[in-house]
Scaffold this active site. Structure first.
Site: not given
Ligand SMILES: Cc1ncc(COP(=O)(O)O)c(C=O)c1O
Lengths: 409, 264
Positions: B45, B56
């Site tokens: 990924e 994030d």
């Protein structure tokens, strides 16, 4: 014009659709974690909107706590100075806490209470939305956390102190430029983490669906009152209506009732003032429509200041409340449809207008609202000296004393 | 070129290794994904640096910022696609063992490049699919209609109701990404206790493999999650080592070993 026949003759203005799109703009571009919370919010909002008891409680707070209706004041000396026949000021600066923001935070904190959420969070730029959220949270006994960029904490120290006095926790955000956009990101991240027990009180007509619609609903009282006040005074609707646009909540609260209730052929020309900072030819501005392109930020699709790779750019404005790289989705739609004209106003023009209102009328406006005021001389040349213009003074200038002093006024 | 589903055919729990494109620079990020492939990652990924990484945590957000600053002319989706293309041309392992690569990108870079252009370049680069954390299934119609030949992995969360699980399961291809907890990416010492129930609920609503991510940082945690899920995603713990491809390979191998080595 009575309310009844304005409704009968009203236009067919009907956005957003049920997915939250105003034409191409809006939507719900967020992590899956908060999608269920947004659906829950949407359902609670619609249920509350259909509940006369909710509306009655909101209206009574607006009357007795905020001090509404806010006056619609005919500013003759200002009109003369800018070369217009009539200028009408909608005095949101006279609201409790000093700006229009309180209309929205009372509505949302009431909604939070109805949903059983005892903890609210908010982002703030100028600190007006933070103070207004902390105020409503104090009133409803809710725990309150406000995210604020470090640059804005510096620029708006007085409001930081007020929030703390009101019992809110102020979390400094030291990412990016330390301004409003960074505070929104921090609040959203926090919401993703604490979504189960926390209500996010969004401060402008932006964010994922249904926020733009919710904020519009709680701010439409501005324009609703204006229409009724003009009728009560026996005065024709003005030729133009003006408001400043950061995310766009005082502007949509002003424009929406006109768009909805007034037939198109009698609709005043509508103008939004965007922050042009040091000028559109520099990279220091916050004019998303004049200087941006459509994209997604903070959960919605609208005009956005972005680089060629799709990264949001840092906005700049002397006013913390307009210092945002995007604009609410309904404004993107209204611009494309040609229903509202968005015009850039520089820091210098806003400061000049700030001084003019202060000196001609004895009213010290917020530096945000001063951007709207700066359009008046331009409208005089565009519409002619016989024109009547109404303008929303979104807030008062107490918070901006240090800034205008630093700017040399 | 194979789809992301290929990553789940090894007979053991799949290891999905997240790395940040362009971090600490373009060349090292290419070396790092090759190292992850050698270490036994079943799917790569590959994160695209972005200016507002809403989903994030600090490690990945910082790596993205560093990637954008490391390249003289900036680094974004186009550049990540170029690195991905270099990887699929030469993955550094025998072609049979080369893991498929998915791009993890926020939506706006894709919109900015254009849905059609992004899909075209991704196919040319040999990319197998996309994970777009701020594009929920409900808003994905246009992207899905323009990205034929690419898998799109949607996310489910602990907050997802059963009707959401069904919607997301139906829209996904390749696999379903199950976020282990509310909040942002990042290592955690403890995994949520109700994770097994969550994975079971997700699996009831889709035929696709289910990979769990967010917070997995140690081989022990990977093994524990692997008991319930078809795949585990490890991100921050790899990105922290990404400047040193040798360390990446070693660490990925330790995860891979923990998940069992009975590869086809
Ligand atoms: C007085 C005032 N006016 C305007 C704004 C801009 O917000 P909006 O565009 O949502 O009305 C702010 C924001 O802080 C404000 O404090």
């Amino acid at each position: 014009m009575s309310e009844i026949d304005s409704k009968q003759q009203g236009s067919d203005y009907a956005v957003p659709d049920e997915r939250g799109f105003f034409g191409a703009y809006g939507g719900r571009y967020v992590p899956e974690t908060v999608v269920p919370a947004l659906r829950e919010l949407d359902a609670a909002f619609r249920e509350a909107s259909d509940d006369p008891a909710f509306k009655a409680e909101f209206d009574s707070l607006l009357a007795d706590y905020v001090g509404r209706p806010s006056p619609l004041y005919r500013a003759n000396r200002l009109a003369k100075a800018v070369g217009l026949a009539e200028v009408w000021l909608k005095r949101e600066d006279l609201n409790h806490t000093g700006a229009h923001k309180i209309n929205n935070t009372l509505g949302q904190c009431l909604l939070a209470k109805r949903m059983g959420k005892k903890r609210v969070i908010a982002e703030t730029g100028a600190g007006q939305h933070g103070v207004a959220t902390a105020t409503a949270a104090a009133l409803f006994e809710q725990e309150c956390v406000v995210f604020m960029g470090v640059e804005d904490i510096r620029r708006q120290a007085l409001n930081v102190y007020k929030m703390k006095l009101l019992g809110a926790e102020v979390v400094p955000v030291d990412e990016g430029g330390g301004t409003l956009a960074d505070a929104v990101t921090a609040a959203m991240r926090h919401w993703v983490e604490r979504v189960e027990d926390t209500f996010y009180v969004l401060g402008s007509a932006l964010g994922p669906h249904p926020y733009p619609e919710i904020v519009r609903e709680f701010q439409r009282v501005i324009g609703d009152e204006m229409i009724v006040q003009f009728a009560a005074k026996g005065v024709e609707l003005p030729d133009a209506v003006v408001a400043c646009v950061g995310g766009g909540s005082n502007a949509i609260g002003t424009f929406y009732p006109f768009l909805r209730e007034v037939p198109r052929e009698r609709l005043p020309k509508l103008y939004g003032a965007e922050a042009a900072g040091l000028g559109l030819d520099t990279d220091k501005h916050g004019a998303s429509i004049a200087g941006g392109t459509p994209g997604v930020l903070h959960g919605f699709y609208s005009y956005l200041l972005q680089d060629e790779r799709g990264n949001p750019l840092e906005a700049y404005s002397i006013s913390a409340g307009l210092d945002y790289p995007g604009i609410g989705p309904e404004h993107g739609y209204l611009s494309d449809e040609g229903l509202v004209k968005y015009l850039p106003v520089t820091d210098a023009e806003a400061l000049e207008a700030f001084a003019l209102l202060t000196q001609t009328e004895g009213i010290i406006p917020a530096i945000e609202s001063s951007h709207a005021l700066a359009l008046l001389p331009r409208l005089a040349s565009e519409l002619g000296p016989d024109a009547h213009v109404a303008l929303t003074v979104s807030g008062r200038g107490d918070k901006d004393m240090d800034i205008v002093r630093e700017a040399g006024l | 070129m194979s789809g992301l589903g290929e990553g789940f055919t090894s007979g053991r729990t799949a290891l999905v290794a997240y790395l940040m494109a362009g971090y600490p620079n373009l060349e090292t990020s290419l070396a790092a994904i090759r190292a992850a492939a050698r270490g036994g990652a079943d799917i790569i990924e590959f994160g695209v640096p972005y200016g507002d990484p809403l989903a994030d945590g600090p490690v990945i957000a910082r790596a993205g910022r560093a990637a954008m600053q490391a390249a003289a002319d900036g680094f974004g989706l186009s550049e990540a696609l170029e690195v991905a293309a270099a990887f699929t041309r030469d993955p550094g392992v025998p072609a049979m063992q080369a893991p498929p690569i998915a791009l993890m990108t926020y939506l706006n870079p894709v919109m900015r490049l254009g849905y059609a252009e992004t899909a075209k370049r991704a196919l040319e680069a040999g990319v197998a699919g996309f994970i777009i954390p701020d594009l929920p299934a409900d808003e994905a119609g246009e992207w899905l209609s323009m990205s034929e030949g690419l898998d799109t992995v949607f996310l489910v969360a602990p907050t997802s109701t059963s009707d959401r699980l069904a919607t997301v399961g139906a829209a996904s291809s390749g696999f379903v990404y199950c976020v282990s907890r509310t909040g942002v990416t990042g290592e955690r010492s403890q995994l949520p206790t109700d994770l097994v129930d969550l994975v079971a609920r997700v699996k009831q609503n889709t035929e696709l493999p289910v990979a769990v991510g967010f917070g997995i940082a140690t081989p022990e945690q990977a093994r524990a999650v692997g008991d319930a899920a078809d795949g585990v995603v490890v991100g921050s713990a790899i990105v922290r080592r990404q400047a040193d491809p040798v360390a990446v390979e070693e660490y990925v191998r330790s995860l891979s070993d923990a998940l069992g080595v009975d590869r086809a």
